[in-house]
Design an enzyme around this catalytic site. Sequence first.
Site, PDB file in Angstrom:
ATOM      1  N   ARG A   1      79.446 -13.526 -21.060  1.00 36.50           N
ATOM      2  CA  ARG A   1      79.060 -13.115 -22.401  1.00 36.50           C
ATOM      3  C   ARG A   1      79.604 -11.700 -22.562  1.00 36.50           C
ATOM      4  NH1 ARG A   1      75.779 -17.398 -24.064  1.00 36.50           N
ATOM      5  NH2 ARG A   1      74.562 -18.246 -22.356  1.00 36.50           N
TER       6      ARG A   1
ATOM      7  N   THR B   1      78.948 -27.130 -24.278  1.00 32.13           N
ATOM      8  CA  THR B   1      77.588 -26.616 -24.130  1.00 32.13           C
ATOM      9  C   THR B   1      76.652 -27.767 -23.784  1.00 32.13           C
ATOM     10  OG1 THR B   1      75.658 -25.788 -25.333  1.00 32.13           O
ATOM     11  CG2 THR B   1      77.409 -26.670 -26.668  1.00 32.13           C
TER      12      THR B   1
ATOM     13  N   ARG C   1      67.127 -23.207 -26.465  1.00 26.49           N
ATOM     14  CA  ARG C   1      66.487 -22.060 -27.127  1.00 26.49           C
ATOM     15  C   ARG C   1      66.300 -22.306 -28.613  1.00 26.49           C
ATOM     16  NH1 ARG C   1      69.956 -17.182 -25.109  1.00 26.49           N
ATOM     17  NH2 ARG C   1      71.112 -18.939 -24.340  1.00 26.49           N
TER      18      ARG C   1
ATOM     19  N   ASP D   1      73.686 -27.939 -24.657  1.00 24.79           N
ATOM     20  CA  ASP D   1      72.641 -28.032 -25.695  1.00 24.79           C
ATOM     21  C   ASP D   1      72.905 -29.080 -26.779  1.00 24.79           C
ATOM     22  OD1 ASP D   1      71.049 -26.104 -24.568  1.00 24.79           O
ATOM     23  OD2 ASP D   1      71.992 -24.460 -25.670  1.00 24.79           O
TER      24      ASP D   1
ATOM     25  N   ASP E   1      74.145 -28.711 -29.606  1.00 29.46           N
ATOM     26  CA  ASP E   1      73.683 -28.239 -30.920  1.00 29.46           C
ATOM     27  C   ASP E   1      74.831 -27.861 -31.854  1.00 29.46           C
ATOM     28  OD1 ASP E   1      74.407 -26.125 -29.358  1.00 29.46           O
ATOM     29  OD2 ASP E   1      72.749 -24.826 -29.949  1.00 29.46           O
TER      30      ASP E   1
ATOM     31  N   GLY F   1      77.704 -20.163 -22.186  1.00 30.79           N
ATOM     32  CA  GLY F   1      77.116 -20.822 -21.009  1.00 30.79           C
ATOM     33  C   GLY F   1      78.076 -21.866 -20.447  1.00 30.79           C
TER      34      GLY F   1
ATOM     35  N   ASP G   1      78.996 -22.156 -30.461  1.00 35.08           N
ATOM     36  CA  ASP G   1      79.341 -21.596 -31.771  1.00 35.08           C
ATOM     37  C   ASP G   1      79.646 -20.095 -31.715  1.00 35.08           C
ATOM     38  OD1 ASP G   1      76.676 -21.174 -31.218  1.00 35.08           O
ATOM     39  OD2 ASP G   1      76.016 -21.342 -33.299  1.00 35.08           O
TER      40      ASP G   1
END
Length: 323
Positions: A72, A126, A172, A128, A130, A11, A103
């Site tokens: 992707r 990212t 997500r 996120d 995460d 992303g 990741d």
Amino acid sequence: MKKIGILTSGGDAPGMNAAIRAITKSAMHYGIQTVGIRDGFEGLMKGRFINMKYTDVDNIIQRGGTLLGSARCIEFKDKEARKSAVQNVKDAGIEGLIVIGGDGSFRGAHVLAQEVNIPVIGLPGTIDNDLYGTEATIGYDTALNTIVSAIDNIRDTASSHKRVFFVEVMGRNSGFLALNSAIASGAESVLIPETITDIKALAEQLRTQNKGRRSSIVIVAEGDEEGGAMDIMRKIQPHLEDFRLRTTILGHIQRGGSPSYFDRALATRSGVMAVELLMKGISNKMVGIKADELITVDLKDAIEKHAIPNLEKEDILKKLLTK
Ligand code: ADP
């Protein structure tokens, strides 16, 4: 080292361009040519390479997205399919690779580096946040600010009409965006994948806290185990029949936009460090940040371990509720 490759993957995130700029310019400073690889691993397989010039990265520090493009590419997981990428890297004379992504992208970079036998460095890109081992990923701070200002707008409407809003934010597998935007936007509640969601208890909380209040906002991480904002609203409606409930899914507005000061500075510092690590022959590391110092994290850890937000922050929201 004379030539390094750079790609953005997964992303897109605000600050990726700032990283591309910093890598290209600092490599040039050290006499190294940067090869920009278009559209992530897909471009690597198809040989979509550009020799980056100084002017290619002028005036991009403030732009969201990624000028190299991202994609992707499921085929890249297949060793046979990767052979063309291996050949393209060798043919182009690329001696080191910097991958900006999450990741999944690091997994791809890790296997490719082994197959071509060149060093690889990852930059966490990212929204996120995460990724294990770093306090912040490139793009996270900007996305948080975007979310908080969107919630400010929703609050104006929610309070004018006496409504409960369930606002869905990205994440997500991760509640970083939800939890921290909830604190900063003054939301009443937050639902994240890392903790169990109790629909009945939430309904009760909304009912009691709502006395005398004009609006409530509940932030829902898209990956909450009870579902997204629409699912939560449907499940809670029978317990709150006399309330007017609404949902907003913030969607892709969270990804774009001009990067914040923090993301530009993080991307710029990390980009320069990535080039210097490659020059020292260091490989399989991710550049992270801790207490404003750049650090390196084993790429293996960044791939295998998962970061979780500080769950004590959920208590802060509870301590702000009046019974
Ligand atoms: P992110 O990098 O944000 O986690 P993805 O998980 O979609 O995003 O991964 C981005 C890309 O990385 C994938 O489309 C694929 O090309 C590559 N990738 C992911 N996992 C692997 C893997 N196990 N082996 C090789 N390539 C991978």
